[in-house]
Design a protein around this motif. Structure first.
Motif, PDB file in Angstrom:
ATOM      1  N   VAL A 135     -60.761 -29.096 -74.580  1.00 24.91           N
ATOM      2  CA  VAL A 135     -60.659 -28.316 -73.388  1.00 24.91           C
ATOM      3  C   VAL A 135     -60.353 -29.058 -72.419  1.00 24.91           C
ATOM      4  CG1 VAL A 135     -62.410 -26.772 -71.645  1.00 24.91           C
ATOM      5  CG2 VAL A 135     -62.748 -26.704 -74.166  1.00 24.91           C
ATOM      6  N   VAL A 136     -59.096 -28.954 -71.692  1.00 21.13           N
ATOM      7  CA  VAL A 136     -58.725 -29.957 -70.752  1.00 21.13           C
ATOM      8  C   VAL A 136     -58.811 -28.985 -69.252  1.00 21.13           C
ATOM      9  CG1 VAL A 136     -56.469 -31.000 -69.929  1.00 21.13           C
ATOM     10  CG2 VAL A 136     -57.036 -30.621 -72.317  1.00 21.13           C
ATOM     11  N   LEU A 137     -59.639 -29.546 -68.484  1.00 22.44           N
ATOM     12  CA  LEU A 137     -59.689 -29.103 -67.153  1.00 22.44           C
ATOM     13  C   LEU A 137     -58.687 -29.504 -66.121  1.00 22.44           C
ATOM     14  CD1 LEU A 137     -63.649 -29.298 -66.508  1.00 22.44           C
ATOM     15  CD2 LEU A 137     -62.346 -27.503 -67.239  1.00 22.44           C
ATOM     16  N   GLU A 166     -59.677 -26.306 -59.621  1.00 20.81           N
ATOM     17  CA  GLU A 166     -59.954 -27.332 -60.426  1.00 20.81           C
ATOM     18  C   GLU A 166     -60.974 -27.148 -61.626  1.00 20.81           C
ATOM     19  OE1 GLU A 166     -59.627 -31.171 -59.166  1.00 20.81           O
ATOM     20  OE2 GLU A 166     -58.008 -30.622 -58.121  1.00 20.81           O
ATOM     21  N   LYS A 167     -61.566 -26.272 -61.598  1.00 23.99           N
ATOM     22  CA  LYS A 167     -62.428 -25.579 -62.797  1.00 23.99           C
ATOM     23  C   LYS A 167     -61.594 -24.958 -63.853  1.00 23.99           C
ATOM     24  CE  LYS A 167     -66.614 -25.340 -59.883  1.00 23.99           C
ATOM     25  NZ  LYS A 167     -67.596 -24.616 -59.442  1.00 23.99           N
ATOM     26  N   LYS A 168     -60.081 -24.811 -63.624  1.00 22.64           N
ATOM     27  CA  LYS A 168     -59.408 -24.004 -64.584  1.00 22.64           C
ATOM     28  C   LYS A 168     -58.790 -25.039 -65.702  1.00 22.64           C
ATOM     29  CE  LYS A 168     -54.853 -21.815 -64.693  1.00 22.64           C
ATOM     30  NZ  LYS A 168     -53.575 -21.521 -63.991  1.00 22.64           N
ATOM     31  N   THR A 169     -59.046 -24.429 -66.854  1.00 23.62           N
ATOM     32  CA  THR A 169     -58.273 -25.153 -68.049  1.00 23.62           C
ATOM     33  C   THR A 169     -56.799 -24.947 -67.961  1.00 23.62           C
ATOM     34  OG1 THR A 169     -58.606 -23.133 -69.506  1.00 23.62           O
ATOM     35  CG2 THR A 169     -60.577 -24.718 -68.930  1.00 23.62           C
ATOM     36  N   ALA A 170     -56.276 -26.168 -68.597  1.00 23.89           N
ATOM     37  CA  ALA A 170     -54.941 -26.074 -68.837  1.00 23.89           C
ATOM     38  C   ALA A 170     -54.770 -25.474 -70.554  1.00 23.89           C
ATOM     39  CB  ALA A 170     -54.255 -27.395 -68.495  1.00 23.89           C
ATOM     40  N   PRO A 171     -53.833 -24.596 -70.783  1.00 17.76           N
ATOM     41  CA  PRO A 171     -53.495 -24.174 -71.976  1.00 17.76           C
ATOM     42  C   PRO A 171     -53.183 -25.465 -72.765  1.00 17.76           C
ATOM     43  CG  PRO A 171     -52.742 -22.606 -70.696  1.00 17.76           C
ATOM     44  CD  PRO A 171     -52.935 -23.710 -69.571  1.00 17.76           C
TER      45      PRO A 171
END
Length: 431
Positions: free
Chosen positions: A173-175, A211-216
């Motif tokens: 999981v990449v934030l 910033e809490k969003k994850t990068a696909p």
């Protein structure tokens, strides 16, 4: 606090006055040649809201963080890593000014003036009887991004297999915060660091969140294949994300505000995701007086988000590409939507296309003449003088004193004051 509220109020008043008067000001360049009364079926167009009677105070924010540019500039090596970043489809955005201010109140004023249409992939606005459009073509011209066809599924799946860059992260999981930490640290360098900067740009600017969003994880695969990454229609993806955010149900928000007693001290808040900078620059292009008042103009850059020349005049209903833009990637790969029919809007768009005339660029020679005052040209023959007369001319500098007022760029100073004074207050007020 009182002075901030006063400045904010004056900014809103200036924007409102500009929108009201925009269509009636004289043009300095060729605009579409028609009268408002000639627009087909314009009397049948209906507004979603009454912008005067249904106006309500609101605070508009956006998720796209222009500060990400500075993070990238400060942490990529200018000799080895920045050139790699510029090879990618977003490389030109690194030249975008980090000093640009977002005017949420301008977005709100325009959204209140939407026309009710059946189209799903564009917005139309009515400002003082003048119709304007914000669609994917306008987005492509502003950003220079690929708004073409989405690749076939098997091509996408093939590009998604390798997630080599995942080895730099502790989990699957990449934030977005993890991307920034990796970018600002010393753990990686070279091409991998430039690729992490690209993913960070995607998440923070073009397809903005927080910033809490994850990068696909797919993005980590795509960026490892430069050819595939640059051929992917990121412009189409960003436009769709931005359009969804702009389609706010302001009618419902207004009704809630009415039910709470029309308290002007209570401001509704809504955020625009995606890339709302493109919508703001579109407003500068479409309403040149707004651009001249609220933006800093830069010459000689394309795509338009990097430069635009503010020209006073009536609204430009639809943006049309220049000859140079027609040969650019964003126009060569542009693929329009197969949208549903809307007879009134289709007839209006067809009429505007047939009556539009492209703005004529100012020749370089004319620009030089505008910058250099004519008296200097008159002094050239005086070089061929007798020595005594020549000496006399050097001793008595009266001509220079006479020409000083023409050299002083007073209009530009006044414009900069208009551009930078009130926006700062607006920005502080939003914080």
């Amino acid at each position: 606090m009182t002075s901030q509220n006063s400045s904010s109020s004056s900014t809103k008043t200036a924007i409102f006055q500009t929108l009201v008067n925009e269509a009636t000001k004289s043009a300095e360049y060729d605009l579409p040649k028609y009268n408002t009364g000639e627009l087909p079926r314009i009397g049948h167009l209906k507004m979603i809201m009454d912008p005067m009677r249904e106006y309500f105070p609101v605070k508009v924010t956006m998720k796209s963080k222009i500060e990400a540019f500075e993070v990238i500039r400060q942490n990529l090596d200018p000799e080895t890593e920045m050139p790699i970043f510029k090879e990618f489809a977003f490389g030109h955005f690194i030249s975008m000014s980090e000093n640009m201010i977002y005017f949420g109140v301008l977005t709100h004023y325009l959204l209140l003036r939407q026309i009710k249409i059946k189209k799903s992939h564009e917005l139309w606005f009515m400002v003082n009887g003048t119709t304007t459009r914000f669609g994917m073509r306008e987005f492509a011209l502003i950003t220079g991004l690929n708004c073409g066809e989405t690749p076939e599924l098997d091509v996408v799946l093939k590009a998604s297999k390798n997630i080599r860059l995942l080895e730099h992260f502790k989990s699957h999981v990449v934030l977005v915060a993890d991307l920034k930490k990796l970018l600002t640290g010393k753990k990686i360098k070279g091409s991998d660091k430039a690729k992490i900067a690209i993913i960070y740009f995607l998440a923070q600017v073009l397809l903005s969140g927080d910033e809490k969003k994850t990068a696909p994880l797919d993005w980590l695969s795509y960026v490892d294949d430069l050819e595939f990454f640059n051929s992917y229609p990121w412009g189409r993806v960003s436009f769709e994300c931005t359009l969804r955010a702009l389609r706010k149900n302001l009618k419902e928000k207004f009704q809630k505000w009415v039910r709470k007693g029309r308290n002007k001290s209570i401001k509704k808040t809504y955020s625009i995701c995606g890339f709302p900078w493109a919508f703001q620059v579109w407003a500068f292009e479409t309403f040149p007086t707004i651009g001249a008042t609220f933006a800093k103009m830069v010459d000689g850059r394309l795509p338009r988000i990097l430069k635009w020349e503010a020209r006073r005049g009536m609204a430009v209903p639809i943006l049309y590409p220049t000859e140079e833009e027609m040969n650019s990637m964003c126009m060569r790969l542009y693929l329009s939507y197969a949208d549903q029919e809307d007879p009134e809007i289709d007839q209006l768009a067809s009429f505007l296309d047939s009556s539009a005339r492209m703005p004529k660029p100012v020749p370089e020679g004319e620009l030089e003449l505008q910058v250099q005052p004519e008296p200097e040209a008159e002094l050239e023959p005086q070089v061929q003088l007798e020595p005594e007369a020549e000496l006399e001319l050097q001793v008595q500098p009266e001509p220079e004193e006479q020409h000083e007022p023409q050299v002083q760029p007073e209009p530009e100073d006044q414009l900069e004051q208009q551009v930078h004074s009130e926006p700062e207050s607006e920005s502080k007020n939003e914080k």
